[in-house]
Design an enzyme around this catalytic site. Structure first.
Site, PDB file in Angstrom:
ATOM      1  N   TYR A  72       0.817  -1.210   0.000  1.00  9.67           N
ATOM      2  CA  TYR A  72       0.000   0.000   0.000  1.00  9.67           C
ATOM      3  C   TYR A  72       0.855   1.267   0.000  1.00  9.67           C
ATOM      4  CZ  TYR A  72      -3.765   3.124   1.640  1.00  9.67           C
ATOM      5  OH  TYR A  72      -4.665   4.127   1.786  1.00  9.67           O
ATOM      6  N   PHE A 124      -8.260  21.470 -22.445  1.00  9.65           N
ATOM      7  CA  PHE A 124      -8.836  20.185 -22.804  1.00  9.65           C
ATOM      8  C   PHE A 124     -10.145  19.974 -22.031  1.00  9.65           C
ATOM      9  CE2 PHE A 124      -9.265  15.547 -22.565  1.00  9.65           C
ATOM     10  CZ  PHE A 124      -9.351  15.310 -23.920  1.00  9.65           C
ATOM     11  N   ASP A 125     -11.061  19.175 -22.614  1.00 11.47           N
ATOM     12  CA  ASP A 125     -12.426  19.012 -22.043  1.00 11.47           C
ATOM     13  C   ASP A 125     -12.437  18.634 -20.570  1.00 11.47           C
ATOM     14  OD1 ASP A 125     -11.894  17.985 -24.609  1.00 11.47           O
ATOM     15  OD2 ASP A 125     -13.444  16.453 -24.502  1.00 11.47           O
ATOM     16  N   ASP A 216      -0.034  21.404 -19.357  1.00 10.11           N
ATOM     17  CA  ASP A 216      -0.608  20.070 -19.556  1.00 10.11           C
ATOM     18  C   ASP A 216       0.317  19.365 -20.536  1.00 10.11           C
ATOM     19  OD1 ASP A 216      -1.970  17.878 -20.670  1.00 10.11           O
ATOM     20  OD2 ASP A 216      -3.936  18.762 -20.263  1.00 10.11           O
ATOM     21  N   ALA A 218       0.497  16.143 -21.563  1.00  9.31           N
ATOM     22  CA  ALA A 218       0.067  14.812 -22.032  1.00  9.31           C
ATOM     23  C   ALA A 218       0.876  14.358 -23.253  1.00  9.31           C
ATOM     24  CB  ALA A 218      -1.422  14.826 -22.370  1.00  9.31           C
ATOM     25  N   LYS A 259      -1.147   8.986 -22.874  1.00 10.40           N
ATOM     26  CA  LYS A 259      -0.660   9.481 -24.160  1.00 10.40           C
ATOM     27  C   LYS A 259       0.853   9.221 -24.213  1.00 10.40           C
ATOM     28  CE  LYS A 259      -4.839  11.289 -23.944  1.00 10.40           C
ATOM     29  NZ  LYS A 259      -5.279  12.310 -23.025  1.00 10.40           N
ATOM     30  N   HIS A 453     -20.887  15.344 -25.473  1.00 12.27           N
ATOM     31  CA  HIS A 453     -20.595  14.441 -26.594  1.00 12.27           C
ATOM     32  C   HIS A 453     -20.438  12.988 -26.158  1.00 12.27           C
ATOM     33  CE1 HIS A 453     -16.984  16.240 -24.976  1.00 12.27           C
ATOM     34  NE2 HIS A 453     -16.192  15.368 -25.561  1.00 12.27           N
TER      35      HIS A 453
HETATM   36  C1  LIG Z   1      -6.491  12.927 -22.532  1.00 12.75           C
HETATM   37  C2  LIG Z   1      -6.176  14.268 -22.020  1.00 12.75           C
HETATM   38  C3  LIG Z   1      -6.503  14.624 -20.705  1.00 12.75           C
HETATM   39  C4  LIG Z   1      -7.291  13.718 -19.796  1.00 12.75           C
HETATM   40  O1  LIG Z   1      -6.633  12.558 -19.533  1.00 12.75           O
HETATM   41  P1  LIG Z   1      -7.314  11.137 -19.215  1.00 12.75           P
HETATM   42  O2  LIG Z   1      -6.147  10.275 -18.946  1.00 12.75           O
HETATM   43  O3  LIG Z   1      -8.091  10.741 -20.430  1.00 12.75           O
HETATM   44  O4  LIG Z   1      -8.203  11.314 -18.036  1.00 12.75           O
HETATM   45  C5  LIG Z   1      -6.109  15.864 -20.270  1.00 12.75           C
HETATM   46  N1  LIG Z   1      -5.455  16.730 -21.078  1.00 12.75           N
HETATM   47  C6  LIG Z   1      -5.151  16.422 -22.359  1.00 12.75           C
HETATM   48  C7  LIG Z   1      -4.437  17.402 -23.217  1.00 12.75           C
HETATM   49  C8  LIG Z   1      -5.507  15.196 -22.871  1.00 12.75           C
HETATM   50  O5  LIG Z   1      -5.255  14.908 -24.150  1.00 12.75           O
END
Ligand SMILES: *Cc1c(COP(=O)(O)O)cnc(C)c1O
Length: 461
Positions: A72, A124-125, A216, A218, A259, A453
Site C-alpha cells: 500500500y 482540454f475538455d 498540460d 500529455a 498518451k 458528446h
Molecule cells: C487525454 C487528455 C486529458 C485527460 O486525460 P485522461 O487520462 O483521459 O483522463 C487531459 N489533457 C489532455 C491534453 C488530454 O489529451
C-alpha cells in the site's frame, strides 16, 4: 538508415479485429443513437476514437509489470516512477493519479477559483469540465490561425496569443485571472505544437503579472519532436533535453500518462511548489489513494516508469509523427479537407469544408463520424458542434464553436500504414458522395454541456 523507413519495431503479439457488414453497422449505429461512443469496440475494425490508453506496450514494459509491488505505502514501484520523472522532467514533487482527468481535478481545485478565469491556449475538455463544476471560468486564447481549420499550414498553431492575454487582463483586471495553462501539443485544434519560444514567452508573461504557470504535458514528447524539427535553434538538441527545457519554465505540470506515458492507464501531477504538493497529497488521499500509488496498481507505476523513458526515443517519435503525416497526405490526395499541417496524434478533417451543405446546428462533423463507421467500420470522434458547443449563460441560446472537425486519432505502435490506407480510401469514397448526406438532430444531452458528446443521442435528418 537510408532504406530503414518502416516502423521501428517488430510485432510480438497481435489482437484480432472483426470484419463486419454495412447492414450490421447500420443497425448498431441506430442502437447507439448515432453516438459511436456507444458502439461496441468489438464491432470496430479500426479504432481511431482516441489515442488515450490505446498504446501497445513494449516487451520491456510488459516485463516491468511483473515487478509491480502490491504494498500500500511507499512501494518500490513508486520510487522507480519517481526516478523516471526526475530523470525525464527534472521536477521534484510527484503525485501519481489514476489518469489525466484526476490531475485536472487537482489542478482545477488548487489553481482556479469560482468566478475567476483560467486562461490557456485551448483547455482540454476534462480540465474544462472540472473547472466548470467548481464554478471557475475558462478562456481559450490560442492564436487565430489555430482556431481556423482552413488557415494555411504554419509550424506552431498551438501557440497562445499573448496579446489576447494582455487584453483580457486590461479588460477584466488582473484580479480576475487565476492561472495560465499551456497544453502541449494542443489536442483540441489538431494536436498542433507549441514552440519553445512561446513556452518561454508565456512563462515570462506569467512572471511579470505574478500568475501561476501550469502546463498540460500529455503529449510533451510529440511536442518536443516538432520543436526539434521546426524550430531552428533546437535542431541539434536531443529530445530528452528539449522535453526537460519545455517543462523547466512551469511551476506545475499535469499529464495523462495514457498518451506520451505509453501506458494504458495512469496520470501525473508534478510540481516544484512544496505547498501545492502538500495540498495535492491531501486531495489525492481523499480521491485517488495513498501518495505513492494514486489510484494505480504497482504494475501500472512500473509500466509508466519505463514508458516515460521509451517515449524520448527519436526513432519512435519520427515514425509516429510521420505515420500521422502519411495519413494526412493520403487524404489530401483524395481531396479531403484537413487541418494543415498534420499534428502529433491524429488527422483532423475539416467537416465545415467536407460537408459544406450541412449547417453547424445539424452537426456535420458528427455526421461524418457516423458515415465513416457505417461505410468502413472505422471509428473516429467529433470535435465540433456537439463536443465544443455551449449555451450562453444569460440568453440560453446555442453558441457554436469555430472548429468543426472529425479527429482520426492514431494509437501509438498499433496500426500499420495499410490501416492508414483503409481510412483514406473510405473517407475518399464518402467525400466523392458527400452531397448525398444530410445532417443530424440532437435528441438527448446530459446536464453538463461541456461533456455532452460522451452521452449525446442523435437522429438522422
Ligand atoms: C487525454 C487528455 C486529458 C485527460 O486525460 P485522461 O487520462 O483521459 O483522463 C487531459 N489533457 C489532455 C491534453 C488530454 O489529451
Amino acid at each position: 538508415m537510408r532504406f530503414q523507413t518502416a516502423e521501428p519495431f517488430r510485432i510480438k503479439m497481435v489482437e484480432h479485429v472483426k470484419k463486419t457488414t454495412k447492414e450490421d453497422r447500420i443497425n448498431w449505429l441506430k442502437e447507439a443513437n448515432y453516438n459511436v461512443f456507444k458502439v461496441k469496440a468489438e464491432n470496430v475494425y479500426i479504432d481511431c476514437l482516441t489515442d488515450s490508453g490505446t498504446t501497445a506496450m513494449s516487451k520491456n514494459q510488459w516485463a516491468a509489470l511483473m515487478m509491480g509491488d502490491e504494498s500500500y505505502a511507499s512501494c518500490d514501484s513508486f520510487f522507480k516512477l519517481e526516478k523516471s520523472v526526475h530523470d525525464v522532467f527534472d521536477i521534484p514533487y510527484v503525485q501519481p493519479v489514476h489518469q489525466g482527468r484526476a490531475a485536472d481535478y487537482l489542478l482545477a481545485k488548487l489553481y482556479t477559483k469560482p468566478g475567476k478565469i483560467a486562461i490557456g491556449n485551448m483547455h482540454f475538455d476534462t480540465f474544462r469540465g472540472n473547472a466548470e463544476v467548481l464554478g471557475a471560468l475558462v478562456e481559450d486564447l490560442v492564436k487565430d490561425e489555430g482556431k481556423n481549420a482552413s488557415s494555411p499550414a504554419s509550424p506552431f498553431k498551438g501557440n497562445i496569443d499573448l496579446n489576447k492575454c494582455e487584453r483580457i487582463i486590461k479588460e477584466k483586471g488582473l484580479d480576475s485571472i487565476s492561472v495560465i495553462i499551456l497544453t502541449v501539443t494542443c489536442n483540441n485544434n489538431g494536436g498542433q505544437p507549441v514552440s519553445m519560444q512561446n513556452i518561454k514567452d508565456t512563462a515570462e508573461f506569467a512572471k511579470k503579472y505574478n500568475i501561476p504557470f501550469v502546463m498540460d504535458i500529455a503529449r510533451v514528447a510529440e511536442n518536443a519532436y516538432f520543436i526539434k524539427t521546426r524550430e531552428e535553434a533546437y535542431k541539434d538538441r536531443s529530445i530528452e533535453s528539449i522535453i526537460r527545457e519545455s517543462v523547466s519554465y512551469c511551476e506545475t505540470a499535469v499529464m495523462s500518462a495514457k498518451k506520451d506515458g505509453l501506458v494504458n492507464i495512469g496520470g501525473l501531477f508534478l510540481t516544484r511548489n512544496k505547498d501545492v504538493f502538500t495540498m495535492a497529497n491531501q486531495l489525492a488521499i481523499v480521491h485517488e489513494g495513498f501518495l505513492t500509488y494514486g489510484g494505480l496498481a504497482g504494475r501500472d507505476l512500473e509500466a509508466l516508469a519505463v514508458g516515460l523513458r521509451e517515449v524520448c526515443d527519436f526513432d519512435y517519435l519520427d515514425y509516429r509523427i510521420k505515420q500521422v503525416e502519411y495519413l494526412g497526405n493520403q487524404l489530401k490526395l483524395r481531396g479531403v479537407p484537413i487541418i494543415e499541417p498534420t499534428g502529433g496524434h491524429g488527422v483532423y478533417v475539416d467537416a465545415k469544408r467536407f460537408f459544406d451543405h450541412i449547417p453547424q446546428h445539424e452537426f456535420p462533423a458528427q455526421r461524418l463520424v457516423v458515415a465513416l463507421y457505417e461505410e468502413a467500420g472505422i471509428r473516429a470522434v467529433e470535435l465540433g458542434a456537439c463536443a465544443f458547443g455551449s449555451k450562453d449563460p444569460i440568453t440560453g441560446k446555442d453558441v457554436w464553436p469555430e472548429l468543426e472537425t472529425m479527429r482520426i486519432a492514431i494509437s501509438r505502435r498499433v496500426y500499420t500504414n495499410d490501416h492508414m490506407d483503409c481510412i483514406a480510401n473510405a473517407l475518399g469514397y464518402i467525400y466523392e458522395n458527400r452531397k448525398s448526406y444530410k445532417g443530424l438532430k440532437l435528441v438527448y444531452q446530459g446536464p453538463i454541456v461541456s461533456l455532452r458528446h460522451f452521452t449525446a443521442g442523435f437522429e438522422l435528418i
